[in-house]
Write a protein that holds these residues in place. Structure first.
Motif, PDB file in Angstrom:
ATOM      1  N   GLY A  68       0.805  -1.211   0.000  1.00 52.92           N
ATOM      2  CA  GLY A  68       0.000   0.000   0.000  1.00 52.92           C
ATOM      3  C   GLY A  68       0.839   1.262   0.000  1.00 52.92           C
ATOM      4  N   GLU A  69       0.152   2.387  -0.066  1.00 53.19           N
ATOM      5  CA  GLU A  69       0.805   3.685  -0.122  1.00 53.19           C
ATOM      6  C   GLU A  69       0.945   4.267   1.279  1.00 53.19           C
ATOM      7  OE1 GLU A  69       2.102   5.054  -2.822  1.00 53.19           O
ATOM      8  OE2 GLU A  69       1.497   3.264  -3.949  1.00 53.19           O
ATOM      9  N   ALA A  70       1.908   5.148   1.434  1.00 54.72           N
ATOM     10  CA  ALA A  70       2.095   5.853   2.695  1.00 54.72           C
ATOM     11  C   ALA A  70       1.735   7.318   2.494  1.00 54.72           C
ATOM     12  CB  ALA A  70       3.543   5.722   3.166  1.00 54.72           C
ATOM     13  N   ASP A  71       1.141   7.925   3.509  1.00 48.04           N
ATOM     14  CA  ASP A  71       0.745   9.327   3.442  1.00 48.04           C
ATOM     15  C   ASP A  71       1.828  10.180   4.098  1.00 48.04           C
ATOM     16  OD1 ASP A  71      -0.435  11.773   3.402  1.00 48.04           O
ATOM     17  OD2 ASP A  71      -2.109  11.255   4.728  1.00 48.04           O
ATOM     18  N   PHE A  72       2.617  10.881   3.275  1.00 45.05           N
ATOM     19  CA  PHE A  72       3.713  11.697   3.783  1.00 45.05           C
ATOM     20  C   PHE A  72       3.319  13.164   3.947  1.00 45.05           C
ATOM     21  CE2 PHE A  72       5.804   8.237   1.390  1.00 45.05           C
ATOM     22  CZ  PHE A  72       6.619   7.711   2.397  1.00 45.05           C
ATOM     23  N   SER A  73       2.043  13.470   3.777  1.00 42.19           N
ATOM     24  CA  SER A  73       1.639  14.877   3.743  1.00 42.19           C
ATOM     25  C   SER A  73       1.784  15.576   5.084  1.00 42.19           C
ATOM     26  CB  SER A  73       0.183  14.989   3.259  1.00 42.19           C
ATOM     27  OG  SER A  73      -0.688  14.309   4.156  1.00 42.19           O
ATOM     28  N   GLY A  74       1.907  14.810   6.173  1.00 46.65           N
ATOM     29  CA  GLY A  74       2.013  15.442   7.484  1.00 46.65           C
ATOM     30  C   GLY A  74       3.304  16.225   7.654  1.00 46.65           C
ATOM     31  N   ASN A  75       4.450  15.536   7.478  1.00 51.16           N
ATOM     32  CA  ASN A  75       5.728  16.242   7.649  1.00 51.16           C
ATOM     33  C   ASN A  75       6.558  16.283   6.375  1.00 51.16           C
ATOM     34  OD1 ASN A  75       7.247  13.726   7.459  1.00 51.16           O
ATOM     35  ND2 ASN A  75       6.671  13.327   9.584  1.00 51.16           N
ATOM     36  N   GLY A  76       6.091  15.598   5.328  1.00 53.07           N
ATOM     37  CA  GLY A  76       6.763  15.661   4.034  1.00 53.07           C
ATOM     38  C   GLY A  76       7.977  14.783   3.891  1.00 53.07           C
ATOM     39  N   LEU A  77       8.309  13.989   4.934  1.00 48.07           N
ATOM     40  CA  LEU A  77       9.543  13.195   4.868  1.00 48.07           C
ATOM     41  C   LEU A  77       9.353  11.739   5.244  1.00 48.07           C
ATOM     42  CD1 LEU A  77      12.584  12.832   4.569  1.00 48.07           C
ATOM     43  CD2 LEU A  77      12.878  13.798   6.865  1.00 48.07           C
ATOM     44  N   ALA A  78       8.785  11.449   6.406  1.00 46.84           N
ATOM     45  CA  ALA A  78       8.728  10.059   6.863  1.00 46.84           C
ATOM     46  C   ALA A  78       7.513   9.855   7.742  1.00 46.84           C
ATOM     47  CB  ALA A  78      10.002   9.698   7.628  1.00 46.84           C
ATOM     48  N   VAL A  79       7.083   8.580   7.822  1.00 46.50           N
ATOM     49  CA  VAL A  79       5.874   8.276   8.574  1.00 46.50           C
ATOM     50  C   VAL A  79       5.921   6.828   9.039  1.00 46.50           C
ATOM     51  CG1 VAL A  79       4.598   7.571   6.511  1.00 46.50           C
ATOM     52  CG2 VAL A  79       3.345   8.422   8.507  1.00 46.50           C
ATOM     53  N   ALA A  80       5.300   6.558  10.195  1.00 41.56           N
ATOM     54  CA  ALA A  80       5.145   5.188  10.669  1.00 41.56           C
ATOM     55  C   ALA A  80       4.013   4.525   9.898  1.00 41.56           C
ATOM     56  CB  ALA A  80       4.845   5.179  12.165  1.00 41.56           C
ATOM     57  N   ILE A  81       4.239   3.278   9.490  1.00 41.47           N
ATOM     58  CA  ILE A  81       3.247   2.504   8.756  1.00 41.47           C
ATOM     59  C   ILE A  81       3.121   1.150   9.414  1.00 41.47           C
ATOM     60  CG2 ILE A  81       3.641   3.678   6.549  1.00 41.47           C
ATOM     61  CD1 ILE A  81       5.498   1.399   5.773  1.00 41.47           C
ATOM     62  N   PRO A  82       2.066   0.391   9.148  1.00 46.08           N
ATOM     63  CA  PRO A  82       1.954  -0.946   9.718  1.00 46.08           C
ATOM     64  C   PRO A  82       3.169  -1.800   9.340  1.00 46.08           C
ATOM     65  CG  PRO A  82      -0.139  -0.273   8.776  1.00 46.08           C
ATOM     66  CD  PRO A  82       0.859   0.771   8.382  1.00 46.08           C
ATOM     67  N   GLY A  83       3.915  -2.216  10.337  1.00 49.04           N
ATOM     68  CA  GLY A  83       5.075  -3.066  10.094  1.00 49.04           C
ATOM     69  C   GLY A  83       6.387  -2.337   9.992  1.00 49.04           C
ATOM     70  N   GLY A  84       6.379  -0.990  10.030  1.00 46.24           N
ATOM     71  CA  GLY A  84       7.662  -0.320   9.909  1.00 46.24           C
ATOM     72  C   GLY A  84       7.563   1.178   9.731  1.00 46.24           C
ATOM     73  N   VAL A  85       8.570   1.714   9.032  1.00 45.54           N
ATOM     74  CA  VAL A  85       8.703   3.146   8.788  1.00 45.54           C
ATOM     75  C   VAL A  85       8.959   3.340   7.304  1.00 45.54           C
ATOM     76  CG1 VAL A  85      10.180   5.152   9.201  1.00 45.54           C
ATOM     77  CG2 VAL A  85       9.599   3.624  11.099  1.00 45.54           C
ATOM     78  N   ALA A  86       8.310   4.334   6.691  1.00 42.14           N
ATOM     79  CA  ALA A  86       8.520   4.660   5.280  1.00 42.14           C
ATOM     80  C   ALA A  86       9.107   6.054   5.172  1.00 42.14           C
ATOM     81  CB  ALA A  86       7.214   4.570   4.502  1.00 42.14           C
ATOM     82  N   VAL A  87      10.039   6.216   4.223  1.00 42.00           N
ATOM     83  CA  VAL A  87      10.718   7.498   4.017  1.00 42.00           C
ATOM     84  C   VAL A  87      10.500   7.933   2.572  1.00 42.00           C
ATOM     85  CG1 VAL A  87      12.920   8.720   4.082  1.00 42.00           C
ATOM     86  CG2 VAL A  87      12.443   6.927   5.763  1.00 42.00           C
ATOM     87  N   ARG A  88      10.086   9.178   2.380  1.00 39.80           N
ATOM     88  CA  ARG A  88       9.834   9.733   1.041  1.00 39.80           C
ATOM     89  C   ARG A  88      11.147  10.246   0.469  1.00 39.80           C
ATOM     90  NH1 ARG A  88       9.007  11.799  -3.564  1.00 39.80           N
ATOM     91  NH2 ARG A  88       6.972  12.638  -4.190  1.00 39.80           N
TER      92      ARG A  88
END
Length: 723
Positions: free
Chosen positions: A268-288
């Protein structure tokens, strides 16, 4: 590897009771260390055992039996130690041979009258030799044993004997019990079969039994599941051995403008709109990322607690947020550094993500910092790139790159790791080459010099607007004071040296005078107004773009900007010149106020070297020149007029200096120690002259060197420190 051998009907059942009787005795004779290593063969995530065994089925060579392949995969140390542990027990072991074995296995009377046996490669372990011989004399017997071991491992009469005792909970204890039980099974199968098979040089030998058993158990355990309790024991061990802090650098696979640090596959996709860089996702961390696909450099630091301060200087964007690990062991997505994992336990973590270069104007890279901590709000420590504004849906700022940004291309170029770049104004290429100590009439291929690895320094030059550009790829002669003095006599000179260890030197010189030469940011008391103007406003205390700021200072001072096209031209022209190095500068021996050596305990006389500090200066001077004379006499060159002049006048003339400099080149090093002795003898400081010349004489005076050192030692001992 040969195809799987079918076990004759009833053979396994007939052997089961014999094997059951033998397993307890044999299991008790197997050493703990190699047993644990064998037991881990089916556990890919376990650390290698004491013998470095790795998980995975053995790979057979062409025409090699399964038993021999499995044995060889374990390595000689394992088989030799286990043979030593089991040999006496096997020799004395009473083994019943069931009738079914006698029917299925050819006896000694089947030995061929003639056979050939070839050895390939170097010496082999005794077990390897025995299994090779078995395969020659009794084709198919080792394959039958391998098949029997596999079948009997699941036999209802033996399963309970192969299970580790229920009271064992430690990883090493479980692995050792698992390995010992299965090796005991394999030995118990091999012993009666091979005693029935019998053969000259082989009949019932312990080496053959242990060798075939190890080959069989290697194949079996590599494909067998670990005991049910092992997973929990391994996790407990890994948790106990995971020591913080942990750090490593590698790269992460970028797909669709993102990479992950995750415990499992992330969909699935991650929503980076909060801080524009990284976000916690189910199972880990995603970085834009700014990069769409490929690899990006990533460093990870896992800390014991929250860092004392936030590192902002280097980075464009820094954000922090909470993430709950479901089980631990998160890794970078498709990373070449999969050995780096987050702690192998669940819990709440704070994650701080740092990014630079997402806008594509410099090298893109990231740092992730993690530490355990309670959930908290997201924190944006720094916003500074255009991509972040776009992702957050904010107006895109007009970010003006600093002037040093024009040099960011250097990091990814041929001189990115180490070089010296020097610009000399109002000079010709020939003048610059001669100032470096190179001969304009002797050009060579830069490519060939770079690949020679003979450590001879070399330089390539390029006429540019207003002067000459000189580049030393992985060299440093242009940062030396004598070279700067010579260059600046031709025109205003500035240069920057850097290497892979982050050592730097920024230099300015004019009219034969070095005005400043120091590490970036460490220049003190500069009085020259032109140098101060070149350095004005450059913050070398910041980690970011320090090299680029140094090159900007060179540009300001000389008026010329290094361009990527300049390096491209140098590479295309492929012309360089070997540098005749200047002689090392001579320094006085450091002393404390009481006259003793500041750094005692070392030197050509060992501890007695310190006593030389109290020898009269005239005596020290004589010792230095005695050492130099001894070296020249041993080399058989005392009659050389240039060397004779040095010994007579006790100084270097132009010819001697040229010869001494040439001795530092690879093709002229025959008398390198000789010239070191002579050069050191000219040191204005008598103590440094004596120590330096005696040090060279140790290596270059032959038998006379020991006599010379002993003479100096007697003098030193006769001159004790003043009371």
């Amino acid at each position: 590897m040969e195809e799987h051998t079918e076990v004759p009907a009833g053979l396994a059942d007939a052997l089961a009771s014999v094997v059951a009787d033998l397993i307890p005795t044999l299991r008790g004779r197997i050493p703990h260390g190699p047993a644990a290593a064998l037991g881990r063969l089916g556990a890919p995530d376990a650390k290698p055992g004491v013998f470095g065994l790795q998980a995975g089925r053995p790979v057979a060579r062409r025409g090699e039996s399964a038993a021999l392949s499995g044995l060889r995969s374990l390595g000689d140390p394992v088989s030799e130690r286990l043979l030593g542990a089991l040999e006496l027990t096997l020799d004395a072991l009473a083994v019943s041979i069931p009738h079914e074995v006698e029917v299925a296995v050819p006896g000694p009377d089947a030995t061929p009258q003639a056979f050939g046996f070839g050895m390939i490669g170097g010496p082999s372990a005794e077990t390897v030799t025995a299994v090779r011989l078995l395969d020659q004399l009794r084709p198919g017997v080792s394959a039958l044993i391998v098949a029997l071991v596999e079948e009997l491992a699941g036999h209802e009469a033996l399963v309970s004997l192969l299970e580790p005792p229920s009271e064992l909970t430690g990883e090493e204890e479980l692995a050792a019990a698992h390995g010992a039980a299965h090796l005991a099974l394999a030995v118990a199968v091999a012993a009666p079969v091979l005693r029935r098979a019998g053969a000259p040089l082989l009949a019932g030998t312990s080496a053959a039994v242990v060798g075939v058993a190890l080959g069989a158990v290697s194949a079996l355990l590599s494909a067998s599941p670990m005991p049910p309790a092992y997973a929990a024991a391994l996790l407990a061990k890994r948790r106990a051995e995971y020591v913080l802090p942990v750090s490593a650098s590698g790269s992460a696979e970028v797909r669709g403008h993102r990479f992950t640090l995750a415990e499992r596959s992330v969909l699935g996709e991650a929503d980076f709109s909060g801080n524009g860089l990284a976000v916690a996702i189910p199972g880990g961390v995603a970085v834009r990322t700014g990069q769409g696909e490929g690899q990006v450099p990533v460093s990870i630091r896992i800390l014991e607690g929250a860092p004392d301060e936030v590192e902002l200087d280097w980075w464009d964007e820094v954000v922090e947020f909470s993430w709950r690990a479901e089980r631990g062991d998160a890794t970078l997505s498709e990373s070449a550094s999969r050995h780096l994992r987050t702690p192998p336990w669940p819990g709440d973590f704070r994650v701080r993500v740092h990014a630079i270069g997402r806008d594509g104007e410099e090298r893109e890279r990231y740092e992730l910092m993690l530490w355990q901590g309670p959930p908290g709000p997201d924190i944006v420590h720094k916003r500074g790139d255009r991509l972040g504004s776009i992702v957050r849906g904010e107006p895109v700022p007009d970010i003006v790159a600093p002037p040093e940004a024009a040099y960011r291309w250097i990091r990814g170029s041929l001189i990115g790791e180490a070089a010296t770049v020097t610009v000399v104004g109002d000079a010709s290429p020939a003048e610059v080459l001669r100032a470096f100590g190179a001969d304009p009439a002797e050009p060579e291929s830069a490519q060939e010099l770079a690949s020679a690895f003979d450590l001879d320094p070399w330089v390539t030059v390029l006429p540019v607007e207003g002067g000459v550009l000189a580049a030393e790829f992985n060299g440093f002669q242009g940062s030396l004071r004598p070279v700067l003095v010579s260059l600046s006599r031709e025109g205003r000179t500035a240069g920057l040296f850097w290497n892979v260890n982050a050592v730097t030197r920024l230099s300015f010189a004019d009219n034969g005078t070095v005005l400043a030469s120091s590490e970036l940011g460490h220049a003190e008391d500069i009085t020259d107004p032109e140098v101060n103007r070149a350095l004005a406003g450059l913050d070398f205390g910041s980690y970011r773009d320090r090299l680029e700021k140094g090159m900007l200072a060179v540009e300001r001072y000389t008026g010329y900007r290094l361009r990527k096209e300049d390096l491209d031209r140098m590479v295309e022209e492929d012309v360089a010149y070997r540098i005749l190095p200047h002689l090392p500068e001579l320094y006085p021996e450091a002393r404390d106020p009481d006259g003793s050596r500041a750094f005692p305990g070392h030197g050509p006389l060992g501890a007695d070297t310190d006593r030389l500090a109290f020898v009269p200066e005239e005596t020290l001077r004589e010792l230095a020149w005695q050492a130099a004379s001894a070296v020249t006499e041993h080399a058989g060159v005392a009659g050389d007029p240039v060397i004779a002049a040095v010994l007579t006048e006790r100084r270097f003339g132009p010819e001697a200096e040229l010869a001494a400099r040439r001795s530092q080149l690879q093709d002229h090093r025959e008398h390198a120690w000789l010239w070191q002795a002579l050069h050191n003898a000219t040191n204005p400081d008598p103590l440094a002259a004596a120590i330096g010349s005696l040090s060279a004489a140790r290596y270059a005076a032959g038998p006379r060197g020991e006599d010379l050192l002993e003479h100096a030692r007697r003098i030193a001992r006769e001159s004790p420190p003043p009371i």
